[in-house]
Design an enzyme around this catalytic site. Structure first.
Site, PDB file in Angstrom:
ATOM      1  CG  PHE A 124     -74.743   2.954  10.382  1.00 35.74           C
ATOM      2  CD1 PHE A 124     -76.078   2.589  10.429  1.00 35.74           C
ATOM      3  CD2 PHE A 124     -73.779   1.946  10.400  1.00 35.74           C
ATOM      4  CE1 PHE A 124     -76.458   1.254  10.471  1.00 35.74           C
ATOM      5  CE2 PHE A 124     -74.151   0.600  10.443  1.00 35.74           C
ATOM      6  CZ  PHE A 124     -75.492   0.264  10.467  1.00 35.74           C
ATOM      7  CG  ASP A 131     -67.653   3.212  14.186  1.00 33.86           C
ATOM      8  OD1 ASP A 131     -66.918   2.431  13.552  1.00 33.86           O
ATOM      9  OD2 ASP A 131     -68.886   3.047  14.314  1.00 33.86           O
ATOM     10  CE  LYS A 155     -69.464  -2.758   7.881  1.00 36.33           C
ATOM     11  NZ  LYS A 155     -69.994  -1.554   8.483  1.00 36.33           N
TER      12      LYS A 155
HETATM   13  C1  LIG Z   1     -70.932  -1.496   9.652  1.00 40.34           C
HETATM   14  C2  LIG Z   1     -70.668  -0.491  10.691  1.00 40.34           C
HETATM   15  C3  LIG Z   1     -70.959  -0.747  12.038  1.00 40.34           C
HETATM   16  C4  LIG Z   1     -71.659  -2.010  12.501  1.00 40.34           C
HETATM   17  O1  LIG Z   1     -70.960  -3.156  12.184  1.00 40.34           O
HETATM   18  P1  LIG Z   1     -71.717  -4.588  12.216  1.00 40.34           P
HETATM   19  O2  LIG Z   1     -70.618  -5.589  12.022  1.00 40.34           O
HETATM   20  O3  LIG Z   1     -72.699  -4.578  11.087  1.00 40.34           O
HETATM   21  O4  LIG Z   1     -72.385  -4.690  13.534  1.00 40.34           O
HETATM   22  C5  LIG Z   1     -70.633   0.221  12.974  1.00 40.34           C
HETATM   23  N1  LIG Z   1     -70.055   1.371  12.604  1.00 40.34           N
HETATM   24  C6  LIG Z   1     -69.770   1.665  11.325  1.00 40.34           C
HETATM   25  C7  LIG Z   1     -69.109   2.956  10.990  1.00 40.34           C
HETATM   26  C8  LIG Z   1     -70.086   0.760  10.321  1.00 40.34           C
HETATM   27  O5  LIG Z   1     -69.840   1.055   9.055  1.00 40.34           O
END
Ligand SMILES: *Cc1c(COP(=O)(O)O)cnc(C)c1O
Length: 412
Positions: free
Chosen positions: A154, A239, A268
């Site tokens: 994700f 990520d 985040k």
């Molecule tokens: C939440 C998340 C995203 C996307 O972040 P947004 O601010 O919602 O665009 C990408 N990668 C990971 C691992 C995430 O948990």
């Protein structure tokens, strides 16, 4: 024009749906299915709804609220900046920018920072940087760069990103998709190495797969990814949007294997639960490939974002929040392990972050979350029967125990 409203999807089994929930649902696209609670206020780990009921936040905005709601240091930093300067665009330099980029770069042990806003934008940025690096530095032929990603990933919701997801909900109906991605099993180093070609420019993975259910790869996986990427001259892009910035008990999830990726992708918690702040962080030989005009964002690196982001970085630099996550994580794990065979099938956790597979006989993950809500705990299900717990790192040990008491009671 006649306006029709469809609120049937919000009718829950447990009685009448609050009017404010119906009102909220009436005029929005139904791309979410929120729990029927209407929040009005919050402090620390506790939220209060419009009727004055209190709820313990065990989701923390998917780690966006690592420091809890309304942390005094973050709110003070935001207030001070709001009164002074909020937006300039990057057409001009502002006086909160250098502190943020230097501070975040130092926290990551990297030379350069490229600030964006949302996580998905930062992932898109990392993809662009990896391709540009592939062409300019590695010497890959034009338009043939490939990036390896993991099954179950994700990375956000843009069309490019959902194109390399294997979740049908995320992907189906949104094609055609951008080419150039190869998917391999998560945790499988042999599959990863076999997928590398001379055109491979990067491996993009989550060091822990959050959305997939807090999936932790086998020991040695991240070290192996690092070693394979180095050997094949491929960038390791981590990520850490959800896993990083203290959640797992270390600053980065990669720290658990003493691994340093070529690019950190952050978001985040970087915005302190106040504003969206994301960034790609790396050394000059990689991030330095971008030249003026090749990438940008109107809001990226704005003064308010930098002021809050700098305070987040300062808070993390103390190590205090990482230690709390590690210590409370032991409590969390001990309590969850004791629930195995008592409604819980399996538990995965690192720091203050857990994925809990519920015995389907107890109910769906959604139903368990509804029962938790009735007991004053807010959490979120994922993939059917898995519950994710990610309380704010500022939660007290007593409150954490109380929240877990409610989970045990719901599962009994
Ligand atoms: C939440 C998340 C995203 C996307 O972040 P947004 O601010 O919602 O665009 C990408 N990668 C990971 C691992 C995430 O948990």
């Amino acid at each position: 024009m006649s306006i029709t409203t469809d609120t049937t999807s919000m009718e829950s089994k447990g009685g009448a749906t609050p009017a404010e929930v119906l009102r909220a649902e009436a005029r929005t696209a139904h791309n979410y299915h929120p729990l029927p609670v209407v929040l009005a206020q919050a402090e620390g780990a506790w939220m209060t709804d419009i009727d004055g009921r209190r709820f313990l936040d065990m989701l923390a905005g998917y780690s966006a609220l690592n420091f809890g709601h309304g942390h005094p240091r973050l709110i003070a930093a935001a207030h001070a900046q709001l009164d002074r300067l909020t937006l300039t665009s990057r057409a001009f330099v502002h006086d909160a920018f250098a502190d943020f980029t230097a501070g975040l770069g130092d926290l990551c042990g990297k030379e350069l920072v490229l600030p964006m806003n949302t996580g998905a934008e930062a992932v898109e940025t990392a993809i662009k940087v990896s391709r540009k690096w592939g062409y300019d530095v590695k010497g890959v032929a034009a338009d043939s760069a490939r990036i390896i990603v993991a099954a179950g990933n994700f990375h956000g919701r843009t069309t490019t990103i959902v194109g390399f997801s294997d979740d049908p909900d995320a992907r189906d109906g949104f094609g055609p998709f951008a080419p150039g991605f190869d998917q391999v099993a998560y945790g499988d180093l042999a599959a990863l190495e076999a997928a590398i070609t001379p055109d491979t420019v990067a491996v993009l993975i989550e060091p822990i797969q959050g959305e997939a259910g807090v999936l932790i790869p086998p020991d040695g996986y991240l070290r192996g990814v690092r070693e394979i990427c180095t050997r094949h001259n491929v960038l390791f892009v981590a990520d850490e949007i959800q896993a990083g910035l203290g959640r797992t008990g270390r600053t980065f999830a990669c720290d658990h294997e003493d691994v340093v990726p070529d690019l950190y992708v952050l978001g985040k918690a970087l915005g302190g639960g106040v504003v969206p702040v994301s960034a790609v962080v790396g050394d000059r030989e990689v991030l330095g490939v971008l030249k003026p005009g090749q990438h940008g964002s109107t809001f990226g690196g704005n003064p308010l974002a930098c002021a809050v982001g700098s305070e987040v970085v300062a808070m993390l630099a103390s190590g205090e929040y990482q230690s709390r996550a590690a210590e409370l994580g032991l409590v969390l794990r001990e309590r969850l392990d004791a629930m195995i065979d008592k409604g819980v099938v399996a538990v995965r956790s690192r720091g203050l972050w857990a994925g809990i597979d519920i015995d389907p006989a107890i109910g769906s993950g959604r139903e368990v979350c509804e029962r938790l809500m009735a007991r004053g705990v807010l959490a979120k299900d994922t993939h059917g029967s898995t519950i994710r717990l990610a309380p704010p790192l500022v939660i007290s040990a007593e409150d954490l125990q109380w929240g877990l008491d409610q989970l045990a009671a719901v599962l009994a």
